[in-house]
Design a protein around this motif. Structure first.
Motif, PDB file in Angstrom:
ATOM      1  N   GLY A 169     -18.033 -19.696  -2.442  1.00  0.00           N
ATOM      2  CA  GLY A 169     -17.856 -20.355  -1.147  1.00  0.00           C
ATOM      3  C   GLY A 169     -16.414 -20.636  -0.776  1.00  0.00           C
ATOM      4  N   THR A 170     -15.461 -20.318  -1.656  1.00  0.00           N
ATOM      5  CA  THR A 170     -14.045 -20.519  -1.372  1.00  0.00           C
ATOM      6  C   THR A 170     -13.573 -19.509  -0.337  1.00  0.00           C
ATOM      7  OG1 THR A 170     -13.655 -21.332  -3.602  1.00  0.00           O
ATOM      8  CG2 THR A 170     -11.734 -20.556  -2.390  1.00  0.00           C
ATOM      9  N   SER A 171     -12.865 -19.994   0.670  1.00  0.00           N
ATOM     10  CA  SER A 171     -12.365 -19.135   1.740  1.00  0.00           C
ATOM     11  C   SER A 171     -10.877 -18.865   1.538  1.00  0.00           C
ATOM     12  CB  SER A 171     -12.593 -19.838   3.079  1.00  0.00           C
ATOM     13  OG  SER A 171     -12.073 -19.083   4.128  1.00  0.00           O
ATOM     14  N   ILE A 172     -10.457 -17.616   1.742  1.00  0.00           N
ATOM     15  CA  ILE A 172      -9.048 -17.230   1.652  1.00  0.00           C
ATOM     16  C   ILE A 172      -8.646 -16.587   2.971  1.00  0.00           C
ATOM     17  CG2 ILE A 172      -7.378 -15.696   0.545  1.00  0.00           C
ATOM     18  CD1 ILE A 172      -8.704 -16.161  -2.070  1.00  0.00           C
ATOM     19  N   ASN A 173      -7.516 -17.037   3.527  1.00  0.00           N
ATOM     20  CA  ASN A 173      -6.990 -16.498   4.781  1.00  0.00           C
ATOM     21  C   ASN A 173      -5.799 -15.599   4.497  1.00  0.00           C
ATOM     22  OD1 ASN A 173      -8.669 -18.025   6.674  1.00  0.00           O
ATOM     23  ND2 ASN A 173      -7.599 -19.786   5.828  1.00  0.00           N
ATOM     24  N   VAL A 174      -5.749 -14.454   5.146  1.00  0.00           N
ATOM     25  CA  VAL A 174      -4.625 -13.529   5.033  1.00  0.00           C
ATOM     26  C   VAL A 174      -4.041 -13.404   6.436  1.00  0.00           C
ATOM     27  CG1 VAL A 174      -3.888 -11.213   4.383  1.00  0.00           C
ATOM     28  CG2 VAL A 174      -5.782 -12.297   3.169  1.00  0.00           C
ATOM     29  N   THR A 175      -2.778 -13.800   6.614  1.00  0.00           N
ATOM     30  CA  THR A 175      -2.206 -13.835   7.954  1.00  0.00           C
ATOM     31  C   THR A 175      -1.826 -12.459   8.502  1.00  0.00           C
ATOM     32  OG1 THR A 175      -0.036 -14.304   7.015  1.00  0.00           O
ATOM     33  CG2 THR A 175      -1.354 -16.191   7.729  1.00  0.00           C
ATOM     34  N   LYS A 176      -1.434 -11.544   7.645  1.00  0.00           N
ATOM     35  CA  LYS A 176      -1.023 -10.214   8.113  1.00  0.00           C
ATOM     36  C   LYS A 176      -1.742  -9.135   7.308  1.00  0.00           C
ATOM     37  CE  LYS A 176       3.492 -11.741   9.659  1.00  0.00           C
ATOM     38  NZ  LYS A 176       4.938 -11.658   9.453  1.00  0.00           N
ATOM     39  N   MET A 185       0.855  -1.167   0.000  1.00  0.00           N
ATOM     40  CA  MET A 185       0.000   0.000   0.000  1.00  0.00           C
ATOM     41  C   MET A 185       0.895   1.222   0.000  1.00  0.00           C
ATOM     42  SD  MET A 185      -2.581   1.346   2.917  1.00  0.00           S
ATOM     43  CE  MET A 185      -3.938   0.310   2.738  1.00  0.00           C
ATOM     44  N   ALA A 186       0.686   2.089  -0.947  1.00  0.00           N
ATOM     45  CA  ALA A 186       1.475   3.313  -1.021  1.00  0.00           C
ATOM     46  C   ALA A 186       0.708   4.445  -0.357  1.00  0.00           C
ATOM     47  CB  ALA A 186       1.749   3.659  -2.480  1.00  0.00           C
ATOM     48  N   GLY A 187       1.420   5.370   0.224  1.00  0.00           N
ATOM     49  CA  GLY A 187       0.777   6.517   0.843  1.00  0.00           C
ATOM     50  C   GLY A 187       1.251   6.701   2.270  1.00  0.00           C
ATOM     51  N   PRO A 188       0.642   7.658   2.954  1.00  0.00           N
ATOM     52  CA  PRO A 188       1.071   7.964   4.316  1.00  0.00           C
ATOM     53  C   PRO A 188       0.831   6.794   5.267  1.00  0.00           C
ATOM     54  CG  PRO A 188      -0.644   9.495   3.560  1.00  0.00           C
ATOM     55  CD  PRO A 188      -0.450   8.477   2.502  1.00  0.00           C
ATOM     56  N   SER A 189       1.784   6.557   6.160  1.00  0.00           N
ATOM     57  CA  SER A 189       1.670   5.450   7.109  1.00  0.00           C
ATOM     58  C   SER A 189       0.567   5.692   8.138  1.00  0.00           C
ATOM     59  CB  SER A 189       3.008   5.225   7.814  1.00  0.00           C
ATOM     60  OG  SER A 189       3.378   6.385   8.527  1.00  0.00           O
ATOM     61  N   GLN A 190       0.046   6.917   8.233  1.00  0.00           N
ATOM     62  CA  GLN A 190      -1.035   7.204   9.175  1.00  0.00           C
ATOM     63  C   GLN A 190      -2.316   6.470   8.790  1.00  0.00           C
ATOM     64  OE1 GLN A 190       1.072   9.419   7.645  1.00  0.00           O
ATOM     65  NE2 GLN A 190       0.437  11.454   8.239  1.00  0.00           N
ATOM     66  N   LEU A 191      -2.420   6.013   7.547  1.00  0.00           N
ATOM     67  CA  LEU A 191      -3.606   5.280   7.111  1.00  0.00           C
ATOM     68  C   LEU A 191      -3.717   3.918   7.777  1.00  0.00           C
ATOM     69  CD1 LEU A 191      -3.748   5.888   3.240  1.00  0.00           C
ATOM     70  CD2 LEU A 191      -5.302   6.771   4.961  1.00  0.00           C
ATOM     71  N   ILE A 192      -2.590   3.327   8.135  1.00  0.00           N
ATOM     72  CA  ILE A 192      -2.589   1.979   8.700  1.00  0.00           C
ATOM     73  C   ILE A 192      -2.863   2.038  10.193  1.00  0.00           C
ATOM     74  CG2 ILE A 192      -1.225  -0.114   9.044  1.00  0.00           C
ATOM     75  CD1 ILE A 192       0.335   0.711   6.498  1.00  0.00           C
ATOM     76  N   HIS A 193      -3.946   1.350  10.607  1.00  0.00           N
ATOM     77  CA  HIS A 193      -4.344   1.359  12.020  1.00  0.00           C
ATOM     78  C   HIS A 193      -4.007   0.065  12.733  1.00  0.00           C
ATOM     79  CE1 HIS A 193      -6.557   5.146  11.897  1.00  0.00           C
ATOM     80  NE2 HIS A 193      -6.905   4.787  10.670  1.00  0.00           N
ATOM     81  N   GLY A 194      -3.666  -0.978  12.000  1.00  0.00           N
ATOM     82  CA  GLY A 194      -3.331  -2.244  12.632  1.00  0.00           C
ATOM     83  C   GLY A 194      -3.068  -3.321  11.614  1.00  0.00           C
ATOM     84  N   ARG A 195      -2.700  -4.482  12.142  1.00  0.00           N
ATOM     85  CA  ARG A 195      -2.383  -5.636  11.298  1.00  0.00           C
ATOM     86  C   ARG A 195      -2.888  -6.871  12.028  1.00  0.00           C
ATOM     87  NH1 ARG A 195       3.614  -6.084   9.182  1.00  0.00           N
ATOM     88  NH2 ARG A 195       3.130  -3.901   9.241  1.00  0.00           N
ATOM     89  N   GLU A 196      -3.755  -7.619  11.381  1.00  0.00           N
ATOM     90  CA  GLU A 196      -4.320  -8.811  11.989  1.00  0.00           C
ATOM     91  C   GLU A 196      -4.582  -9.869  10.932  1.00  0.00           C
ATOM     92  OE1 GLU A 196      -7.677  -8.312  14.534  1.00  0.00           O
ATOM     93  OE2 GLU A 196      -7.022  -6.358  15.226  1.00  0.00           O
ATOM     94  N   GLN A 197      -4.992 -11.034  11.395  1.00  0.00           N
ATOM     95  CA  GLN A 197      -5.407 -12.095  10.478  1.00  0.00           C
ATOM     96  C   GLN A 197      -6.808 -11.776   9.977  1.00  0.00           C
ATOM     97  OE1 GLN A 197      -5.003 -16.043  11.996  1.00  0.00           O
ATOM     98  NE2 GLN A 197      -5.990 -16.969  10.229  1.00  0.00           N
ATOM     99  N   SER A 198      -7.041 -12.080   8.704  1.00  0.00           N
ATOM    100  CA  SER A 198      -8.334 -11.823   8.095  1.00  0.00           C
ATOM    101  C   SER A 198      -8.728 -13.027   7.245  1.00  0.00           C
ATOM    102  CB  SER A 198      -8.248 -10.571   7.228  1.00  0.00           C
ATOM    103  OG  SER A 198      -9.473 -10.328   6.603  1.00  0.00           O
ATOM    104  N   GLN A 199     -10.019 -13.232   7.112  1.00  0.00           N
ATOM    105  CA  GLN A 199     -10.525 -14.305   6.273  1.00  0.00           C
ATOM    106  C   GLN A 199     -11.710 -13.760   5.494  1.00  0.00           C
ATOM    107  OE1 GLN A 199     -11.928 -17.691   8.468  1.00  0.00           O
ATOM    108  NE2 GLN A 199     -12.208 -18.919   6.646  1.00  0.00           N
ATOM    109  N   PHE A 200     -11.782 -14.082   4.203  1.00  0.00           N
ATOM    110  CA  PHE A 200     -12.937 -13.668   3.419  1.00  0.00           C
ATOM    111  C   PHE A 200     -13.346 -14.799   2.502  1.00  0.00           C
ATOM    112  CE2 PHE A 200      -9.343 -12.407   0.886  1.00  0.00           C
ATOM    113  CZ  PHE A 200      -9.722 -12.678  -0.406  1.00  0.00           C
ATOM    114  N   MET A 201     -14.597 -14.738   2.052  1.00  0.00           N
ATOM    115  CA  MET A 201     -15.147 -15.798   1.238  1.00  0.00           C
ATOM    116  C   MET A 201     -15.528 -15.262  -0.137  1.00  0.00           C
ATOM    117  SD  MET A 201     -17.982 -18.593   2.302  1.00  0.00           S
ATOM    118  CE  MET A 201     -16.987 -18.995   3.715  1.00  0.00           C
ATOM    119  N   LEU A 202     -15.128 -15.996  -1.179  1.00  0.00           N
ATOM    120  CA  LEU A 202     -15.486 -15.654  -2.544  1.00  0.00           C
ATOM    121  C   LEU A 202     -16.921 -16.094  -2.814  1.00  0.00           C
ATOM    122  CD1 LEU A 202     -12.187 -16.808  -4.302  1.00  0.00           C
ATOM    123  CD2 LEU A 202     -12.828 -14.488  -3.628  1.00  0.00           C
ATOM    124  N   PRO A 203     -17.571 -15.554  -3.851  1.00  0.00           N
ATOM    125  CA  PRO A 203     -18.972 -15.883  -4.129  1.00  0.00           C
ATOM    126  C   PRO A 203     -19.253 -17.383  -4.276  1.00  0.00           C
ATOM    127  CG  PRO A 203     -18.322 -13.992  -5.430  1.00  0.00           C
ATOM    128  CD  PRO A 203     -17.085 -14.502  -4.754  1.00  0.00           C
TER     129      PRO A 203
END
Length: 68
Positions: free
Chosen positions: A21-28, A1-19
């Motif tokens: 039903g496939t699930s994708i996990n993002v660790t950071k 992500m380009a731009g000012p670092s003030q935009l970033i508020h945190g970093r966590e694990q995330s999971q989302f589902m495609l239409p």
């Protein structure tokens, strides 16, 4: 992500589902409340066992995510 670092508020694990039903996990996943767009890296997609391609049909470009 380009731009000012003030935009970033945190970093966590995330999971989302495609239409389909496939699930994708993002660790950071970066949490940026005021970011103008959502960013998913090719590294995250590949780490979940998927492949990314682009295709053009009738002047429109599509991002295709398929399983390996």
């Amino acid at each position: 992500m380009a731009g000012p670092s003030q935009l970033i508020h945190g970093r966590e694990q995330s999971q989302f589902m495609l239409p389909n039903g496939t699930s994708i996990n993002v660790t950071k996943a970066l949490y940026a409340l005021r970011a103008g767009r959502t960013l998913l890296s090719f590294k995250d997609i590949r780490a979940n066992g998927f492949h990314v391609e682009t295709h053009c049909e009738n002047g429109q470009e599509f991002l295709c995510i398929t399983s390996n």
